[in-house]
Design a protein around this motif. Structure first.
Motif, short mmCIF file in Angstrom:
data_model
loop_
_atom_site.label_atom_id
_atom_site.label_comp_id
_atom_site.label_asym_id
_atom_site.label_seq_id
_atom_site.Cartn_x
_atom_site.Cartn_y
_atom_site.Cartn_z
N ASN A 242 -13.39 -4.60 7.23
CA ASN A 242 -13.44 -3.38 7.97
C ASN A 242 -12.30 -3.04 8.75
OD1 ASN A 242 -16.35 -3.03 7.05
ND2 ASN A 242 -17.02 -4.26 8.45
N HIS B 68 0.83 -1.06 -0.04
CA HIS B 68 0.13 0.11 -0.01
C HIS B 68 0.81 1.27 0.18
CE1 HIS B 68 -3.60 2.54 0.58
NE2 HIS B 68 -3.25 2.99 1.71
N THR C 113 -9.21 -4.19 7.86
CA THR C 113 -8.03 -3.78 7.16
C THR C 113 -7.96 -2.31 6.83
OG1 THR C 113 -7.87 -6.07 6.29
CG2 THR C 113 -6.89 -4.36 4.86
N ARG C 114 -9.33 -1.82 6.30
CA ARG C 114 -9.44 -0.66 5.93
C ARG C 114 -9.05 0.60 7.31
NH1 ARG C 114 -15.44 -1.39 3.09
NH2 ARG C 114 -14.65 -1.82 1.00
N LYS C 115 -9.46 0.05 8.57
CA LYS C 115 -9.16 0.71 9.67
C LYS C 115 -7.75 1.05 10.07
CE LYS C 115 -10.17 1.68 14.53
NZ LYS C 115 -11.45 1.56 15.70
N ALA D 153 -7.36 3.36 5.17
CA ALA D 153 -7.78 3.33 3.89
C ALA D 153 -9.19 3.06 3.43
CB ALA D 153 -6.73 2.74 3.08
N PRO D 154 -10.09 3.77 3.87
CA PRO D 154 -11.71 3.29 3.65
C PRO D 154 -11.98 2.79 2.25
CG PRO D 154 -11.60 5.73 4.13
CD PRO D 154 -10.15 5.23 4.20
N ASP D 155 -11.30 3.32 1.24
CA ASP D 155 -11.68 3.07 -0.01
C ASP D 155 -11.15 1.80 -0.68
OD1 ASP D 155 -13.17 5.40 -0.06
OD2 ASP D 155 -11.46 6.51 -0.54
N ILE D 156 -10.17 1.10 -0.03
CA ILE D 156 -9.81 -0.25 -0.53
C ILE D 156 -10.89 -1.09 -0.71
CG2 ILE D 156 -8.38 -2.15 -0.48
CD1 ILE D 156 -6.61 -0.34 1.40
#
Ligand code: A2P
Length: 334
Positions: A217, A143, A219-221, A225-228
């Motif tokens: 959820n 990332h 992983t994004r937090k 990166a909330p858009d992955i």
């Protein structure tokens, strides 16, 4: 805190709790006093810490007086019930359950990835789900280098992720099978010996399980990166320890397998076992007992010009639970 801290382990008789005791010893965490807790059934039994028998105590506010850090791994319902009581007694809670992970006031921490998040804690810090931790470790360097756009992750999860009952069930069913006998499943919904169960926990209305949505959820937090876009499938397999995940990661900027190998090799807590010519790739039997996550089978995704495929294996009782929790506590002391 220089002379050591008073530590509580809640769920000390369980698979993650037992591993926590071991990791505290191994990492020489500066424990001045250790208090152990489990269900009322276990009160009076003992667990071993640094060669000493520690009696399991009943969970009540008075028992947490003077505790600096409490590790909780007795399940989500128990964490929801006990964490406020433990907090009130003055301890900082490092929680390994699902109870607080998505609470915006609670940091969800993998120390190699987002140690800065720990600084914002208000008395409770959450340790991510075991599959999430093992998956997100190699995702982080990708990332940072190329911005993740889409991830497809399929997990192969060990029975010890379901606790001591999961371990016992695989052992009993395997021994029964060897004797030519059948055993009805008690802990898992279906037979686990010589089988695969493509459902770790309950299904939501969209057909995804709770475990799968944790991977999305959390992983994004953790990566902020909330858009992955994340497409998960989680599977219970007849392996005692270690979760393995087959991952396809699509980035905005192409990352070649050679670059990915370099990125993985440099990232703390990750190790590269990727030598197809020698049949060298990570497997649960070799990774069990280790704190690092191991990556191999790194190759281009044949279906996407910016996609990369790899395989990651981690001991989910250690890095996926206890080691990560103790590392969080080390951040608190540091
Ligand atoms: P006990 O051994 O007394 O049942 P695992 O995840 O390996 O199944 O372990 C779960 C842990 O959580 C065990 O230590 C278990 O204790 C503990 N536990 C289960 N229910 C409760 C409860 N209601 N209160 C406190 N601890 C609990």
């Amino acid at each position: 805190m220089a002379s050591g801290v008073t530590v509580a382990v809640v769920g000390a008789t369980g698979a993650a709790g037992q591993t926590t005791l071991r990791i505290l010893e191994e990492r020489k965490f500066p424990v001045r006093e250790l208090r152990a807790f489990a269900s009322e059934r276990s009160v009076g039994k003992t667990v071993t810490f640094r060669g000493e028998a520690i009696r399991i105590q009943k969970i009540e506010a008075a028992a947490f007086k003077g505790v600096d850090i409490a590790f909780c791994s007795a399940g989500s319902a128990q964490s929801k019930e006990y964490a406020p009581l433990i907090r009130k007694a003055g301890a900082t809670v490092v929680d390994k359950s699902n109870a607080f992970r998505m609470d915006p006031t609670v940091p969800l921490v993998v120390p190699e990835i987002n140690p800065h998040a720990a600084r914002r804690h208000q008395g409770i810090l959450a340790c991510p789900n075991c599959t999430t931790i093992v998956t997100v470790m190699p995702l982080k360097p990708l990332h940072d280098a190329g911005r993740l756009r889409r991830v497809i992750a399929t997990s192969y999860q060990a029975v010890s992720g379901a606790g001591v009952n999961g371990i016992a069930e695989l052992r009993e069913q395997t021994l029964a099978w060897a004797r030519g006998e059948a055993r009805e499943p008690r802990h898992f919904l279906h037979r686990i010996a010589f089988n695969l169960i493509p459902a770790i926990d309950r299904f939501g209305p969209d057909g995804y399980t709770g475990e799968e949505m944790k991977l999305v959820n959390e992983t994004r937090k953790i990566l902020e990166a909330p858009d992955i876009l994340i497409s998960p499938t989680t599977v219970r397999v007849p392996v005692f320890t270690c979760h393995s995940i087959a991952v396809t990661a699509e980035t905005e900027e192409k990352i070649t397998p050679a670059r990915a190998r370099d990125l993985f090799a440099r990232f703390p807590g990750l190790r590269l076992w990727d030598d197809p010519a020698q049949n060298r790739y990570p497997m649960p039997v070799e990774v069990e007992g280790q704190d690092d996550c191991f990556v191999g089978r790194i190759r281009e995704d044949l279906s996407s010009p910016t996609g990369l495929n790899f395989w990651v294996v981690g001991d989910q009782l250690r890095k996926g639970a206890a080691t990560n929790a103790v590392q969080i506590a080390e951040l608190l002391l540091g």
